[in-house]
Design a protein around this motif. Structure first.
Motif, short mmCIF file in Angstrom:
data_model
loop_
_atom_site.label_atom_id
_atom_site.label_comp_id
_atom_site.label_asym_id
_atom_site.label_seq_id
_atom_site.Cartn_x
_atom_site.Cartn_y
_atom_site.Cartn_z
N PHE A 34 0.80 -1.22 0.00
CA PHE A 34 0.00 0.00 0.00
C PHE A 34 0.84 1.27 0.00
O PHE A 34 0.29 2.36 -0.17
CB PHE A 34 -0.96 0.01 1.20
N LYS A 35 2.14 1.16 0.17
CA LYS A 35 2.96 2.37 0.14
C LYS A 35 3.01 2.95 -1.27
O LYS A 35 3.36 4.11 -1.45
CB LYS A 35 4.37 2.08 0.66
N HIS A 36 2.67 2.13 -2.27
CA HIS A 36 2.64 2.61 -3.65
C HIS A 36 1.29 3.23 -4.00
O HIS A 36 1.13 3.80 -5.07
CB HIS A 36 2.92 1.46 -4.62
N PHE A 37 0.34 3.12 -3.08
CA PHE A 37 -1.03 3.59 -3.33
C PHE A 37 -1.30 4.84 -2.51
O PHE A 37 -0.95 4.92 -1.34
CB PHE A 37 -2.01 2.47 -2.95
N ASP A 46 -1.98 11.77 2.06
CA ASP A 46 -0.82 11.47 1.22
C ASP A 46 0.37 12.37 1.53
O ASP A 46 1.44 12.21 0.93
CB ASP A 46 -1.19 11.63 -0.26
N GLU A 47 0.19 13.32 2.41
CA GLU A 47 1.27 14.26 2.72
C GLU A 47 2.49 13.52 3.28
O GLU A 47 2.36 12.66 4.15
CB GLU A 47 0.79 15.31 3.73
N GLY A 48 3.63 13.86 2.73
CA GLY A 48 4.87 13.24 3.20
C GLY A 48 5.20 11.93 2.51
O GLY A 48 6.29 11.37 2.72
N LYS A 49 4.28 11.43 1.68
CA LYS A 49 4.56 10.19 0.97
C LYS A 49 5.53 10.44 -0.16
O LYS A 49 5.39 11.39 -0.92
CB LYS A 49 3.27 9.59 0.40
N LYS A 50 6.52 9.57 -0.29
CA LYS A 50 7.48 9.68 -1.37
C LYS A 50 7.04 8.81 -2.54
O LYS A 50 6.58 7.69 -2.36
CB LYS A 50 8.87 9.26 -0.90
N GLU A 51 7.23 9.35 -3.72
CA GLU A 51 6.86 8.61 -4.92
C GLU A 51 7.82 7.44 -5.12
O GLU A 51 9.03 7.62 -5.15
CB GLU A 51 6.93 9.55 -6.13
N THR A 52 7.27 6.25 -5.25
CA THR A 52 8.11 5.06 -5.42
C THR A 52 8.30 4.75 -6.90
O THR A 52 7.48 5.14 -7.74
CB THR A 52 7.48 3.84 -4.73
N LEU A 53 9.37 4.05 -7.21
CA LEU A 53 9.62 3.65 -8.59
C LEU A 53 8.50 2.75 -9.10
O LEU A 53 8.08 2.87 -10.25
CB LEU A 53 10.97 2.92 -8.69
N GLU A 54 8.00 1.88 -8.23
CA GLU A 54 6.92 0.97 -8.63
C GLU A 54 5.67 1.76 -9.02
O GLU A 54 5.01 1.44 -10.02
CB GLU A 54 6.60 0.00 -7.50
N ARG A 55 5.39 2.79 -8.26
CA ARG A 55 4.19 3.59 -8.54
C ARG A 55 4.31 4.32 -9.88
O ARG A 55 3.42 4.23 -10.73
CB ARG A 55 3.95 4.59 -7.42
N ILE A 56 5.41 5.03 -10.05
CA ILE A 56 5.55 5.80 -11.28
C ILE A 56 5.68 4.88 -12.49
O ILE A 56 5.26 5.22 -13.59
CB ILE A 56 6.75 6.78 -11.20
N TYR A 107 15.06 17.31 -11.96
CA TYR A 107 16.48 17.39 -11.59
C TYR A 107 16.64 16.67 -10.26
O TYR A 107 15.95 17.01 -9.29
CB TYR A 107 16.92 18.85 -11.46
N GLN A 108 17.49 15.67 -10.24
CA GLN A 108 17.70 14.85 -9.04
C GLN A 108 16.36 14.33 -8.49
O GLN A 108 16.07 14.42 -7.30
CB GLN A 108 18.47 15.63 -7.98
N GLN A 109 15.53 13.84 -9.41
CA GLN A 109 14.25 13.19 -9.13
C GLN A 109 13.21 14.13 -8.52
O GLN A 109 12.21 13.68 -7.95
CB GLN A 109 14.45 11.97 -8.22
N GLU A 110 13.40 15.42 -8.69
CA GLU A 110 12.42 16.41 -8.24
C GLU A 110 12.02 17.28 -9.43
O GLU A 110 12.89 17.72 -10.20
CB GLU A 110 12.98 17.28 -7.12
N PRO A 111 10.71 17.57 -9.59
CA PRO A 111 10.28 18.41 -10.72
C PRO A 111 10.75 19.85 -10.54
O PRO A 111 10.72 20.39 -9.43
CB PRO A 111 8.75 18.30 -10.67
N LEU A 112 11.17 20.45 -11.64
CA LEU A 112 11.61 21.84 -11.61
C LEU A 112 10.44 22.77 -11.86
O LEU A 112 9.60 22.52 -12.73
CB LEU A 112 12.69 22.08 -12.67
N SER A 113 10.40 23.85 -11.12
CA SER A 113 9.42 24.90 -11.37
C SER A 113 10.07 25.88 -12.35
O SER A 113 10.86 26.74 -11.95
CB SER A 113 9.05 25.60 -10.06
#
Length: 428
Positions: free
Chosen positions: A14-17, A99-109, A138-144
């Motif tokens: 469920f960490k991917h959900f 969902d606050e604080g949840k990190k996006e996992t490779l499995e999810r994306i 950039y370094q797995q974070e979206p750029l604004s």
């Protein structure tokens, strides 16, 4: 003890959900139910047709009492789906709070990327939250891009390297392994040649030209707002990403944008410049299914293929390649020739699972998805033939399509080409 193990496994799954996924899942379930019912009705009507019973408003629809039943199934499904969607829409802020604080996992994306590749165009049409917006990471974070500053990219250099993934993939897949060793072409080129690597993530189910236009707009913002003036932009694109890159350059130059002036190198890794046999096979399968009344309803499954996938039949690059035609029809290659951009060094890497070149490898097998001729831009029609210089082509043997993402041999070839190009620029 067994309960604890099961509970831990469940928690891990469920960490991917995300709680906020419920609305998107609800929309997908509703559409799946409607599509399944349409197939069932199509089969039903096919049986009636063999008995001489005419169809309803269209040949694949039933009529009379049967048609009435199916119409009510559609109405009830849509009513329930829309009702649930409305409730979840109102609850969305509350669900997102979980969902606050949840990190996006490779499995999810990875799951979302595959979903977008298969039906990303429909996700956009239905305003489904699972549709991936185009972003530069950039370094797995979206750029604004509207508010780029040195704090976001503390090590920003004047040389930017954009990595573009292919169909059903995502930016994380550039970080791979080869024989147990981590490989990232972008990071290696950063270390050896001083590039700042950034990675594109996008909805691969959209038309190539739609993504090309979006990318062109993003790159205009990137060049304008980069923390330090960009002297060189280079692009390394895998598979479909190469078509998106060519499209972006085409529209960037057509609209007289400034970013194409900074683009010095464009490297294609296994790009199907002239299409991929797998999509052509899928198209023919759909045509075969539509030929008989009993299998015709199942052609709906074949027609679930996204716009991005059908663009790979011949390698569409611009809007005119697909506008005004039924993309599921069996039609000859009607593309408008788009040559390699002038003033930009273009390189092509192709792979084959074979040990040596052969007619089969060149025209069909190639790297398992893209034949050698397509990856190298070869075409019998001059308008479509891409003029890569001989030193700007490289074939790797006993290598498949996805291995191009993480094989050190590919990294070395990229370093060789880009380093030599830097030297040639310095001597001008």
């Amino acid at each position: 003890m067994e309960f604890l193990v099961d509970n831990q496994a469940s928690t891990k799954r469920f960490k991917h959900f995300y709680a906020s996924d419920l609305r998107g899942i609800g929309q997908l379930v509703t559409q799946a139910a409607i599509s399944t019912t349409r197939i069932a009705e199509g089969v039903h009507q096919s049986v009636w047709r063999t008995m001489g019973v005419p169809g309803g408003s269209t040949p694949d629809r039933t009529r009379g009492l049967t048609g009435f039943v199916y119409k009510n199934i559609y109405k009830i499904t849509e009513l329930l789906g829309n009702g649930i969607d409305k409730v979840l829409e109102n609850k969305q802020p509350w669900l997102e709070s979980f969902d606050e604080g949840k990190k996006e996992t490779l499995e999810r994306i990875s799951v979302l990327s595959a979903l977008n590749g298969v039906m990303g165009d429909r996700l956009v049409e239905q305003d489904n939250q699972f549709a991936i917006p185009m972003s530069i990471y950039y370094q797995q974070e979206p750029l604004s891009l509207d508010d780029l500053h040195a704090g976001q990219i503390p090590q920003a250099t004047s040389k930017v390297l954009l990595m573009i993934h292919g169909l059903c993939m995502n930016d994380r897949l550039w970080q791979g392994e080869h024989d147990g060793v981590e490989v990232d072409h972008g990071l290696q080129l950063s270390a050896s040649l001083g590039y700042t690597p950034v990675y594109l993530r996008y909805n691969t189910g959209l038309h190539t030209s739609q993504n090309g236009r979006q990318l062109s707009d993003l790159l205009e913002q990137l060049v304008k707002n980069w923390p330090t003036p960009i002297e060189e932009l280079s692009i390394v694109a895998h598979s479909m990403g190469g078509l998106v890159a060519r499209s972006a350059v085409y529209y960037g130059q057509e609209q007289a944008m400034t970013w194409p002036d900074t683009l010095k190198n464009l490297v294609f890794l296994g790009t199907p410049h002239h299409g991929a046999p797998l999509e052509r096979i899928g198209n023919k399968l759909g045509i075969i299914l539509s030929k008989t009344p009993y299998t015709a309803p199942f052609n709906l499954l074949s027609n679930l293929r996204s716009s991005g996938i059908t663009d790979l039949r011949y390698g569409n690059v611009i809007d005119q390649d697909w506008q005004g035609v039924d993309r599921f029809h069996n039609k000859p290659d009607g593309r408008i020739g788009v040559p390699l951009p002038q003033g930009i060094e273009c390189f092509a890497i192709a792979a084959t699972t074979a040990t040596q070149r052969s007619v089969l490898a060149e025209r069909l097998i190639g790297d398992g998805l893209v034949p050698l001729n397509s990856a190298l831009g070869y075409h019998s029609v001059d308008e479509h033939h891409l003029m890569f210089a001989e030193p700007s082509q490289k074939i790797f043997y006993e290598m498949n399509h996805n291995q191009l993402l993480s094989d050190p041999q590919v990294t070395q070839q990229l370093e060789l080409w880009l380093a030599n190009n830097v030297k040639s620029e310095d001597t001008k």
